[in-house]
Design an enzyme around this catalytic site. Structure first.
Site, PDB file in Angstrom:
ATOM      1  CE  LYS A 102     -12.353  30.281  23.589  1.00 15.16           C
ATOM      2  NZ  LYS A 102     -11.797  29.478  24.716  1.00 15.16           N
ATOM      3  CD  GLU A 116     -22.656  60.236  30.529  1.00 15.56           C
ATOM      4  OE1 GLU A 116     -23.095  61.356  30.190  1.00 15.56           O
ATOM      5  OE2 GLU A 116     -21.630  59.731  30.041  1.00 15.56           O
ATOM      6  CG  ASN A 145     -12.188  60.688  25.577  1.00 19.35           C
ATOM      7  OD1 ASN A 145     -12.514  60.345  26.705  1.00 19.35           O
ATOM      8  ND2 ASN A 145     -13.056  61.211  24.726  1.00 19.35           N
ATOM      9  CE  LYS A 150     -16.401  63.747  32.504  1.00 20.91           C
ATOM     10  NZ  LYS A 150     -17.054  62.627  31.796  1.00 20.91           N
ATOM     11  CG  ASN A 155     -13.384  60.286  34.708  1.00 18.26           C
ATOM     12  OD1 ASN A 155     -12.914  59.619  35.630  1.00 18.26           O
ATOM     13  ND2 ASN A 155     -13.442  59.829  33.467  1.00 18.26           N
ATOM     14  CD  GLU A 185     -19.322  62.813  25.366  1.00 14.60           C
ATOM     15  OE1 GLU A 185     -19.226  61.618  25.048  1.00 14.60           O
ATOM     16  OE2 GLU A 185     -19.069  63.240  26.508  1.00 14.60           O
ATOM     17  CG  ASN A 206     -16.863  59.661  34.111  1.00 12.31           C
ATOM     18  OD1 ASN A 206     -17.106  60.850  34.335  1.00 12.31           O
ATOM     19  ND2 ASN A 206     -16.557  59.217  32.911  1.00 12.31           N
ATOM     20  CG  HIS A 264     -17.945  58.107  25.055  1.00 10.63           C
ATOM     21  ND1 HIS A 264     -16.840  57.598  24.393  1.00 10.63           N
ATOM     22  CD2 HIS A 264     -17.465  58.767  26.128  1.00 10.63           C
ATOM     23  CE1 HIS A 264     -15.742  57.935  25.057  1.00 10.63           C
ATOM     24  NE2 HIS A 264     -16.087  58.646  26.107  1.00 10.63           N
ATOM     25  CG  ASP A 317     -17.373  55.876  21.143  1.00 13.45           C
ATOM     26  OD1 ASP A 317     -17.353  55.806  19.906  1.00 13.45           O
ATOM     27  OD2 ASP A 317     -16.535  56.517  21.807  1.00 13.45           O
ATOM     28  CE  LYS A 334     -20.924  64.010  29.611  1.00 16.45           C
ATOM     29  NZ  LYS A 334     -21.023  62.764  28.817  1.00 16.45           N
ATOM     30  CD  GLU A 390     -18.514  57.131  28.978  1.00 14.94           C
ATOM     31  OE1 GLU A 390     -19.263  58.108  28.862  1.00 14.94           O
ATOM     32  OE2 GLU A 390     -17.331  57.214  29.341  1.00 14.94           O
ATOM     33  CG  ASP A 394     -20.294  61.244  32.893  1.00 14.55           C
ATOM     34  OD1 ASP A 394     -20.511  60.174  33.495  1.00 14.55           O
ATOM     35  OD2 ASP A 394     -19.545  61.330  31.906  1.00 14.55           O
TER      36      ASP A 394
END
Lengths: 387, 387
Positions: B100, B237, B53, B182, B19, B339, B213, B320, B290, B180, B263, B211
């Site tokens: 924490k 996206e 992934n 990239k 991507n 997705e 990314n 996602h 996700d 979709k 995502e 997308d």
């Protein structure tokens, strides 16, 4: 020259203490060594690093992803243009290859730990203390005098107010003029009693900061703010969840004194969000981002750049973690100081053996690298790993 | 009853795709099994999980911290009040003991993966599909029909517009009506050419989402917004860094169409910050958190609660990851869909063998648990781990 090995060992730094959120009964740290083929003063140059307390060692991630990427990278691609030293930013880029954006935790610790070792090696190869190397790179004058405060006042079984007072007194006896204690791990009434006991003990000899470790929801944070503002505190630290910027912003309505937060924000993007959305006040508040948990000094410099964009002075930073790495950044880049845990997380935290705290200030010795060689108990465990 | 074993194996899900941010040449996933001593239909109940992934397997963290905490917890403390099934929230609390706040990455994947297996076991012990168990718990009616879209359109060496068009056509042939691709991994001119090629190919048969990314800075994100708003896109996206809420908010000034992101936000606190500070529009935008990367379904329910507080409908969520876990959440809790990667990350992603995509909708089969037993290639590798 090249990196010939990267080693990691996960070591316990367990202790019976607890803060408002966790206990430290199984706490660990990763000790790492970046071994080079360079020789200085008759010794192979090895850079060392470790992560700060609170987020556990990262042996798994280091072995799965980050050490292999360093070792598999073309050696030349990790060096500066003249090829006579490592380039920490190029090493950083190699480690972060094929890592997606966002999700800044754990891997930020793994990379921060390795980054510390890379900067240690780089400064040793340059034959300079890291703080002087850093000041040179930024065109600044280093100031080897660094403010430090004593962090303690944890909860532990059977600890009463007398023990807490004695602990704080012992920090004063060791030269500290600012001390810190935990709150939020007991009722508000009990915490007030503890705070008043400490204020009585330290009188005008020192100032007191309090730390809730992110425990409070908005209502509790406000209730504490209303109580705490009656005391002359050095700061009110991490009232709410570290990512709840709206809570932090709302608190300013109730707490006019200094507040501090940021130790659980692990990237420059998260730090920038605190500045953008957290309502922190650049004239009085403190930022505690800790490079050892946050992708190291390469990333910390991006955080400092974000501070500049937002109109914050670098002297508003007093990092979490109590390690010599942040002492070097403070001395080299003019941070406001550094945390110190006089009685905890040994041998990792603390200062070179020759260093004394006077009036809550230490003076950096002129040791090549980060200065681990000046702390005998620490360099002993480091050399066991790689020399 | 009790958990008798927790197993993990890190498996490659490598592929030559990339991507705008990373390539997937060394991508891995953790496959985990939570083995119980309960028997159903003559078989020991084993819950299975894996991570989506993009963020790598988490064998190190699972072995160092999260599996031991589950196995060392008092068995009764992990069960529901009647003691006849696991209580996923109690299991979650046991895993997160002494962790924490803040720092939501990596460990969020480790816990999300184990949480998936715990919910799978819980629904199997209850003898119900997870989506029906979830709907019951929330007092809702499940809808086994779930919208799915085909995610692909990656960059890979030698891929030209014809190959991209053929890929998209193949998704249409398999029943998808939203596809979709990239963007951001090539020049803007090249991306426009690719987008126009796909729009020509799909015509009125389908809609196209794009997308980036998280690749773009503010200027580039705006430049793309101005170009993309000329096309009738399903969504734009993750234009900028996932934590750059100010960038996302600024984009709304330039892009009136639907946008999607989330995502790479891995906790309810991060998700809440997107809603508070990201300027996302509840009437048209999409949220892609996700659970498999984000501490699992226990945490995802806290995220959904935060949506409710902020006035967002749960039907604005299309997660996602392309896994059956999110299909169950969608069917049980009324998300907007899920997705799907028709050609990637096998055997982990996808649907049970009997499921067909029709008009971009699938119908959940009535299989106990998450439904992995209905996908023969997947359950085969799962059973190799633990049965």
């Amino acid at each position: 020259m090249r990196i010939v090995d990267v080693r990691e060992i996960t070591q316990p730094i367990a202790s019976p203490i607890r803060n408002a959120y966790i206990d430290f009964s199984k706490m660990t740290t990763s000790l790492v060594a970046v071994v080079t083929d360079v020789v200085r003063d008759g010794r192979r140059v090895v850079g060392y690093g470790f992560n700060s307390n609170g987020r556990y060692g990262q042996g798994g991630l280091i072995r799965e992803r980050f050490a292999p990427r360093l070792l598999e990278a073309e050696a030349k691609g990790l060096l500066n243009d003249t090829g006579d030293n490592l380039d920490p930013d190029r090493c950083w880029a190699a480690m972060m290859k094929n890592e997606k954006p966002g999700g800044h935790g754990e891997r930020s610790v793994a990379v921060g730990t390795l980054d510390m070792a890379i900067w240690d090696a780089t400064a040793k190869i340059a034959g300079k203390p890291l703080f002087r190397l850093l000041a040179d790179r930024h065109g600044r004058e280093a100031d080897p005098r660094v403010f430090v405060y004593a962090a303690g006042g944890y909860y532990y079984p059977g600890k009463d107010d007398d023990a807490l007072r004695a602990e704080m007194r012992s920090y004063l006896d060791r030269g500290y003029r600012v001390v810190k204690m935990k709150i939020g791990g007991a009722s508000q009434a009990e915490d007030r009693r503890r705070i008043e006991a400490v204020l009585t003990e330290i009188g005008s000899d020192a100032e007191l900061a309090v730390d809730a470790n992110g425990r409070f929801d908005l209502e509790t944070a406000i209730a504490y703010a209303k109580a705490l503002r009656e005391y002359p505190l050095f700061w009110y630290e991490e009232a709410g969840d570290p990512l709840d910027y709206a809570l932090q912003a709302a608190l300013a309505e109730f707490y006019p004194g200094p507040m501090a937060t940021g130790e659980n924000l692990f990237s420059h993007q998260d730090a920038r969000n605190l500045l953008r959305h957290g309502g922190m006040r650049p004239d009085r508040d403190w930022l505690q981002f800790d490079c050892a948990l946050s992708y190291g000094l390469c990333e910390y410099q991006r955080t400092l750049a974000a501070l500049k964009v937002s109109g914050w002075g670098w002297d508003r930073c007093i990092p979490h973690g109590g390690h010599q790495m942040s002492l070097n950044i403070a001395a080299g880049l003019g941070l406001g100081g550094n945390e110190s845990y006089p009685d905890l997380f040994q041998p990792y935290g603390g200062f070179p053996d020759s260093v004394r705290v006077e009036d809550s200030v230490i003076t950096m010795p002129e040791l090549p690298g980060i200065g681990f060689e000046g702390k005998s108990d620490l360099i002993k465990v480091m050399r066991e790993l790689a020399e």
